[in-house]
Design an enzyme around this catalytic site. Structure first.
Site, mmCIF file in Angstrom:
data_model
loop_
_atom_site.group_PDB
_atom_site.id
_atom_site.type_symbol
_atom_site.label_atom_id
_atom_site.label_comp_id
_atom_site.label_asym_id
_atom_site.label_seq_id
_atom_site.Cartn_x
_atom_site.Cartn_y
_atom_site.Cartn_z
ATOM 1 N N PRO A 93 0.733 -1.196 -0.152
ATOM 2 C CG PRO A 93 0.174 -0.925 2.132
ATOM 3 C CD PRO A 93 0.837 -1.920 1.242
ATOM 4 N N GLY A 94 2.322 1.138 0.104
ATOM 5 C CA GLY A 94 3.067 2.416 -0.263
ATOM 6 C C GLY A 94 3.438 3.056 0.919
ATOM 7 C CG ASN A 95 2.741 1.766 4.936
ATOM 8 O OD1 ASN A 95 1.902 2.926 5.163
ATOM 9 N ND2 ASN A 95 2.201 0.635 5.148
ATOM 10 C CE LYS A 96 8.692 -2.085 4.282
ATOM 11 N NZ LYS A 96 7.401 -2.695 4.261
ATOM 12 C CD GLU A 114 0.648 -3.545 -5.843
ATOM 13 O OE1 GLU A 114 1.721 -3.604 -5.047
ATOM 14 O OE2 GLU A 114 0.027 -4.724 -6.258
ATOM 15 C CB CYS A 221 7.008 -8.639 7.093
ATOM 16 S SG CYS A 221 5.503 -8.890 6.026
HETATM 17 N N1 SAM Z 1 6.391 -2.175 0.365
HETATM 18 C C1 SAM Z 1 4.688 -2.137 0.742
HETATM 19 C C2 SAM Z 1 4.537 -1.200 1.955
HETATM 20 O O1 SAM Z 1 5.503 -1.026 2.844
HETATM 21 O O2 SAM Z 1 3.475 -0.529 1.968
HETATM 22 C C3 SAM Z 1 4.501 -3.573 1.216
HETATM 23 C C4 SAM Z 1 4.548 -4.374 -0.157
HETATM 24 S S1 SAM Z 1 3.589 -5.875 -0.098
HETATM 25 C C5 SAM Z 1 4.609 -6.841 0.870
HETATM 26 C C6 SAM Z 1 3.981 -6.667 -1.755
HETATM 27 C C7 SAM Z 1 3.356 -6.105 -2.892
HETATM 28 O O3 SAM Z 1 3.778 -6.432 -4.039
HETATM 29 C C8 SAM Z 1 1.705 -6.306 -3.169
HETATM 30 O O4 SAM Z 1 1.097 -5.188 -3.049
HETATM 31 C C9 SAM Z 1 1.536 -7.148 -4.175
HETATM 32 O O5 SAM Z 1 0.496 -6.817 -5.106
HETATM 33 C C10 SAM Z 1 2.754 -6.665 -5.126
HETATM 34 N N2 SAM Z 1 3.377 -7.540 -5.941
HETATM 35 C C11 SAM Z 1 3.462 -8.936 -6.107
HETATM 36 N N3 SAM Z 1 3.880 -9.181 -7.319
HETATM 37 C C12 SAM Z 1 4.308 -8.301 -7.987
HETATM 38 C C13 SAM Z 1 4.920 -7.990 -9.245
HETATM 39 N N4 SAM Z 1 5.169 -9.042 -9.760
HETATM 40 N N5 SAM Z 1 4.918 -6.852 -9.632
HETATM 41 C C14 SAM Z 1 4.937 -5.740 -8.940
HETATM 42 N N6 SAM Z 1 4.183 -5.824 -7.608
HETATM 43 C C15 SAM Z 1 3.857 -7.175 -7.373
#
Ligand code: SAM
Length: 295
Positions: A93-96, A114, A221
């Site tokens: 969701p974009g926190n980082k 994403e 995580c």
């Molecule tokens: N970094 C984010 C944060 O801190 O808010 C959390 C990221 S979450 C662990 C992983 C994200 O990667 C998910 O939203 C997922 O939908 C996306 N994702 C999975 N496979 C992907 C791909 N091949 N390309 C781009 N995004 C992908």
């Protein structure tokens, strides 16, 4: 909820969005209804012991984000400089993403990729609330982006925080305690985690191949070696051939990678109980490049 004093219980963490509010003003504001201090390691992070029925702050205008300490270490480990182009490969969701934008003081560009359309909406909402004007959202599959695409030719840092088991987060740990599901969960988890690890290794190898990248952070995580040390180990020959080496994010942090290969002491782990979240961070840096300057 947490009503106790510092030192007695675990705090909740507030990350100040320095694009909108400075840390001292946030400290003063939060201190009106909480016991709060500055974190000893992360400048824009405030451990907070809420004293008002669990309400830390009623302000939801993007000045602060409730974000754990471990999660807040990831963008900082990448260390992007203002003016850089940075790719957040799996960003909703974009926190980082917005933490990166704040560390770059809104200068340069964060390309936030994403895959899933619905999650892109969450990402856009986080970016809008943060006030970051240097984030470009891309609804794309990171694996299908060509490292040779001129659009990414100036990307100097990549944050790769891919889908993972989430086994280091509270909700997932509670799931594991459900005895009725134990046998089934144990079986399906092995397949699920192997599949996740295959994707994570592929994504990490892909990230290493972008031509201008000097710094790369891989984070999860998850508490599982399969998704953490094993993924890093799988790309080491490629990383070495491309002149990358593992460096030590937060050297003062004592919990490091599991000792399963030479160099795993550079990796960083946080403990799901003691540190409240189980995170994993690996930092790759291109040899001969220090602080963005070719040596
Ligand atoms: N970094 C984010 C944060 O801190 O808010 C959390 C990221 S979450 C662990 C992983 C994200 O990667 C998910 O939203 C997922 O939908 C996306 N994702 C999975 N496979 C992907 C791909 N091949 N390309 C781009 N995004 C992908």
């Amino acid at each position: 909820l947490n009503h106790q004093a510092p030192g007695v219980s675990k705090p909740r963490y507030v990350r100040v969005n320095t694009l909108k509010l400075d840390v001292d003003s946030a400290l003063l504001e939060l201190a009106k209804i909480n016991t709060v201090k500055k974190d000893d390691m992360i400048q824009d992070l405030l451990p907070c012991w809420c004293s008002h029925q669990g309400v830390i702050c009623t302000v939801t205008n993007g000045s602060i984000f409730l974000q754990g300490k471990a999660s807040s270490m990831v963008a900082l480990a990448l260390g992007p400089k203002p003016g850089w182009e940075v790719l957040d490969a799996c960003s909703a969701p974009g926190n980082k993403t917005v933490h990166l934008a704040a560390l770059m003081r809104g200068e340069g560009k964060v390309l936030a990729c994403e895959l899933h359309k619905q999650r892109v909406e969450l990402l856009k909402d986080t970016v809008r609330r943060s006030g970051a004007s240097n984030v470009e959202v891309l609804n794309r599959d990171f694996l299908s982006i060509s490292a040779e695409d001129p659009m990414f030719s100036k990307v100097r840092a990549i944050l790769l925080d891919p889908s993972c088991s989430g086994s280091g987060t509270a909700a997932e740990r509670l799931d594991h305690l459900l005895p009725s599901n134990a046998a089934v969960t144990g079986f399906t988890d092995t397949i699920r985690i192997d599949n996740l690890a295959a994707f994570q290794s592929k994504a990490l190898a892909h990230a290493l191949s972008f031509p201008a990248v000097e710094r790369l952070v891989y984070s999860t995580c998850s508490v599982y070696q399969t998704e953490n040390e094993d993924v890093v180990k799988s790309v080491l020959p490629l990383a070495t051939s491309l002149n990358f080496q593992l460096e030590t994010p937060f050297p003062q942090w004592s919990r490091r990678g599991l000792p399963v290969f030479e160099g795993s002491e550079h990796l960083l782990r946080t403990d799901p109980v003691e540190d409240m979240e189980g995170f994993f961070i690996a930092l790759f840096v291109k040899k001969g490049v220090e602080n963005g300057v070719e040596q």
